[in-house]
Design a protein around this motif. Structure first.
Motif, mmCIF file in Angstrom:
data_model
loop_
_atom_site.group_PDB
_atom_site.id
_atom_site.type_symbol
_atom_site.label_atom_id
_atom_site.label_comp_id
_atom_site.label_asym_id
_atom_site.label_seq_id
_atom_site.Cartn_x
_atom_site.Cartn_y
_atom_site.Cartn_z
ATOM 1 N N ASP A 6 66.527 48.435 39.881
ATOM 2 C CA ASP A 6 66.805 47.437 40.921
ATOM 3 C C ASP A 6 66.151 47.817 42.245
ATOM 4 O OD1 ASP A 6 68.314 45.891 39.188
ATOM 5 O OD2 ASP A 6 70.205 46.842 39.751
ATOM 6 N N VAL A 7 66.191 49.096 42.584
ATOM 7 C CA VAL A 7 65.558 49.565 43.824
ATOM 8 C C VAL A 7 64.045 49.413 43.726
ATOM 9 C CG1 VAL A 7 65.202 51.562 45.334
ATOM 10 C CG2 VAL A 7 67.452 51.171 44.305
ATOM 11 N N LEU A 8 63.488 49.734 42.574
ATOM 12 C CA LEU A 8 62.041 49.575 42.375
ATOM 13 C C LEU A 8 61.619 48.121 42.546
ATOM 14 C CD1 LEU A 8 61.460 51.935 39.334
ATOM 15 C CD2 LEU A 8 60.479 52.183 41.622
ATOM 16 N N ALA A 36 60.384 52.683 34.764
ATOM 17 C CA ALA A 36 58.984 52.248 34.814
ATOM 18 C C ALA A 36 58.674 51.318 33.643
ATOM 19 C CB ALA A 36 58.052 53.457 34.793
ATOM 20 N N LEU A 37 59.172 51.675 32.477
ATOM 21 C CA LEU A 37 58.962 50.851 31.288
ATOM 22 C C LEU A 37 59.632 49.490 31.448
ATOM 23 C CD1 LEU A 37 57.724 50.875 28.442
ATOM 24 C CD2 LEU A 37 59.869 51.823 27.619
ATOM 25 N N THR A 54 49.861 49.759 39.537
ATOM 26 C CA THR A 54 49.331 50.240 40.821
ATOM 27 C C THR A 54 50.476 50.616 41.754
ATOM 28 O OG1 THR A 54 47.363 48.873 40.572
ATOM 29 C CG2 THR A 54 47.892 49.609 42.801
ATOM 30 N N PHE A 55 51.518 49.795 41.781
ATOM 31 C CA PHE A 55 52.688 50.071 42.618
ATOM 32 C C PHE A 55 53.352 51.387 42.221
ATOM 33 C CE2 PHE A 55 57.366 49.774 42.469
ATOM 34 C CZ PHE A 55 57.640 49.878 43.831
ATOM 35 N N LEU A 56 53.432 51.661 40.921
ATOM 36 C CA LEU A 56 54.138 52.850 40.431
ATOM 37 C C LEU A 56 53.336 54.150 40.580
ATOM 38 C CD1 LEU A 56 55.715 51.409 37.150
ATOM 39 C CD2 LEU A 56 56.936 52.101 39.227
ATOM 40 N N PRO A 60 56.261 60.084 41.541
ATOM 41 C CA PRO A 60 56.304 61.049 40.431
ATOM 42 C C PRO A 60 57.120 60.460 39.276
ATOM 43 C CG PRO A 60 57.013 62.056 42.511
ATOM 44 C CD PRO A 60 56.890 60.588 42.748
ATOM 45 N N LEU A 61 56.624 60.657 38.072
ATOM 46 C CA LEU A 61 57.304 60.113 36.887
ATOM 47 C C LEU A 61 58.165 61.194 36.247
ATOM 48 C CD1 LEU A 61 57.541 57.579 35.121
ATOM 49 C CD2 LEU A 61 55.643 58.449 33.772
ATOM 50 N N PHE A 62 59.408 60.857 36.000
ATOM 51 C CA PHE A 62 60.354 61.777 35.373
ATOM 52 C C PHE A 62 60.718 61.231 34.007
ATOM 53 C CE2 PHE A 62 64.687 63.051 34.355
ATOM 54 C CZ PHE A 62 64.601 64.417 34.505
ATOM 55 N N GLY A 63 60.516 62.047 32.977
ATOM 56 C CA GLY A 63 60.909 61.622 31.629
ATOM 57 C C GLY A 63 60.051 60.514 31.073
ATOM 58 N N GLN A 64 58.773 60.766 30.955
ATOM 59 C CA GLN A 64 57.830 59.779 30.406
ATOM 60 C C GLN A 64 58.314 59.276 29.050
ATOM 61 O OE1 GLN A 64 54.331 59.460 31.687
ATOM 62 N NE2 GLN A 64 53.621 58.083 30.143
#
Length: 92
Positions: A6-8, A36-37, A54-56, A60-64
């Motif tokens: 929701d924040v994203l 992200a997914l 592009t926005f993402l 940093p990505l946690f737990g791909q």
């Protein structure tokens, strides 16, 4: 700190309160791979998907998510679209 989907969404839509909150942080928070997914899966078309990617990028990505989970999500999404399309045709 992990950002919720929701924040994203609020950040991606550039809501002033969300942007002010983000700029008040001393470090960029991480994005959960599942969030992200979720965000990517909600894209309407390829153009919107590229915009979301592009926005993402800066976060940093946690737990791909695994490749299997990503493929499963795509499969479910396509199945839902097909079911929705069939249902709408049924009522025409």
């Amino acid at each position: 700190m992990l950002l919720d989907t929701d924040v994203l969404i609020d950040l991606e839509k550039r809501h002033p309160n969300a942007l002010a909150w983000l700029s008040s942080l001393s470090a960029l928070p991480s994005v959960c791979g599942f969030s992200a997914l979720e965000l990517k899966r909600g894209s309407k078309d390829l153009k919107e998907l590229r915009k979301i990617e592009t926005f993402l990028k800066p976060f940093p990505l946690f737990g791909q998510p695994t490749k299997t989970l990503t493929l499963l999500s795509i499969s479910i999404s396509r199945s839902e679209e097909h079911t929705s399309e069939l249902q709408s045709r049924q009522y025409l």
